[in-house]
Design a protein around this motif. Sequence first.
Motif, PDB file in Angstrom:
ATOM      1  N   ILE A  92     -40.905 -28.432 -21.343  1.00 12.72           N
ATOM      2  CA  ILE A  92     -41.465 -27.422 -20.442  1.00 12.72           C
ATOM      3  C   ILE A  92     -40.463 -27.065 -19.348  1.00 12.72           C
ATOM      4  N   SER A  96     -38.525 -23.285 -17.656  1.00 12.01           N
ATOM      5  CA  SER A  96     -38.804 -22.894 -16.277  1.00 12.01           C
ATOM      6  C   SER A  96     -38.054 -21.612 -15.890  1.00 12.01           C
ATOM      7  N   ILE A 162     -43.537 -23.679 -28.076  1.00 15.25           N
ATOM      8  CA  ILE A 162     -44.059 -22.722 -27.086  1.00 15.25           C
ATOM      9  C   ILE A 162     -43.458 -21.332 -27.303  1.00 15.25           C
ATOM     10  N   SER A 170     -49.052 -14.466 -23.960  1.00 17.48           N
ATOM     11  CA  SER A 170     -48.854 -14.732 -22.530  1.00 17.48           C
ATOM     12  C   SER A 170     -49.079 -13.465 -21.702  1.00 17.48           C
ATOM     13  N   LYS A 180     -48.545 -18.377 -14.018  1.00 20.58           N
ATOM     14  CA  LYS A 180     -47.764 -18.945 -15.113  1.00 20.58           C
ATOM     15  C   LYS A 180     -48.292 -20.319 -15.528  1.00 20.58           C
ATOM     16  N   MET A 184     -49.567 -21.235 -19.239  1.00 22.41           N
ATOM     17  CA  MET A 184     -48.997 -22.357 -19.986  1.00 22.41           C
ATOM     18  C   MET A 184     -50.082 -23.335 -20.412  1.00 22.41           C
ATOM     19  N   ARG A 185     -50.970 -23.663 -19.463  1.00 22.51           N
ATOM     20  CA  ARG A 185     -51.973 -24.709 -19.709  1.00 22.51           C
ATOM     21  C   ARG A 185     -53.113 -24.237 -20.599  1.00 22.51           C
ATOM     22  N   LEU A 188     -50.572 -21.103 -23.923  1.00 16.33           N
ATOM     23  CA  LEU A 188     -49.379 -21.448 -24.701  1.00 16.33           C
ATOM     24  C   LEU A 188     -49.407 -22.881 -25.243  1.00 16.33           C
ATOM     25  N   LEU A 189     -49.716 -23.846 -24.376  1.00 18.99           N
ATOM     26  CA  LEU A 189     -49.683 -25.238 -24.829  1.00 18.99           C
ATOM     27  C   LEU A 189     -50.697 -25.540 -25.938  1.00 18.99           C
TER      28      LEU A 189
END
Length: 290
Positions: A92, A96, A162, A170, A180, A184-185, A188-189
Motif C-alpha cells: 500500500i 501512496s 490493487i 475508484s 482516498k 482503498m478500504r 480497492l482492497l
Amino acid sequence: MSAVNVLFDAPGRRGRLRNNLLTAVSGLALLAVLVWTVLKLDEKGQFNWEIWEPFLTAEVWQGYLIPGLMGTLAAAALGAVFALVFGAVFGIARLSDHRWIRMPAGVIVELFRAIPLLLLIFFIWFLAPNVLGGGDYALFAIVLALTLYNGSVLAEVVRAGILSIPKGQSEAGYAIGLRKGGVMRLILLPQGITAMMPAVVSQLVVLLKDTALGYFIVYTDLLNMGFKTLPSAYPGTKLTAAVVIGVIYIAMAMALSAFATWLEKRSRRSRRTTAKPVAVSAVEGPAGGA
C-alpha cells in the motif's frame, strides 16, 4: 484457425514420426537410468528392511520427525504472518501519493527482493548476537529473513492486485464523496484481495519450502532432525530419511498448492471483482529466492 495452429506449426507425417521416435528413445533412456539407480541402491543395501523399519516406530516420529516438523511449521507460520503484514504495509505504501512514502518503500522492497534469501539468513544470524547479545537466534534469523524476502514479493503482489482493479471503480468512489482512505478500504482492497489471493497462497508455498534453508544455520527443523540428527542415532538411514522427509515436504506443498488452485478457480468465478487473478510470476524478484 485453431488456437493450437496459432502457437506452433503442426508437424507433418515425418515430423510426428521423428517426435515419436525421440519420445521412445528418451523414455528408454530414463527407464535405463531408473533401473541402473535401483540396482545400485540394491547393491548398497538401501532396500534392506533394517534401514526402513525405524520409520515405522513411534520412537523415530516422536523423537525426531514430529519435533522437526513442528520447528518447520513454527518457522513457516511466523514467517507467513509477518510476511503478510510486511507485504500489506509496503504494498500500500508503494501506491501512496506522497513521494516521501512511496520512494523509501520502493527501495526497501526492491532491496530485499534482490538479496538471495540464504545470504539474508546468514547475515541476520551472524549479526544478531553482536547487536542483541548472546543467545540462539536461529529461529529469529530464518523468520526475519523469510519475512523480508517473501514480504517484499507479497508487497508487489498487493500492489499488482490493487492496480488490477479497473480505474472506474475508484473514480466511482470519489464521485460519491469518499476520500482516498475510504476508496482503498471499501472498494480497492476487498476486490484486490480476491484477485491476489491465489498468488499470495502460492508465495506461501514457496515460503514453506524456504524454511529448509534453516538447515545451514542448524535450526531444529524437519531437514536438520531427519537428515542430520536421526541418521546419527540410526546409522545407514540417511538416504531413507531423505526420502521420508521429501515425501512430507511434497505432501505439505501439494496441500497448499491445491488450496491455491481452489482459490484461483473460486476467484475466477467470483462476481465480487472485475480484476483478473494476479500471478506470482509477474512480480517475482530478480534473485528468485535462495
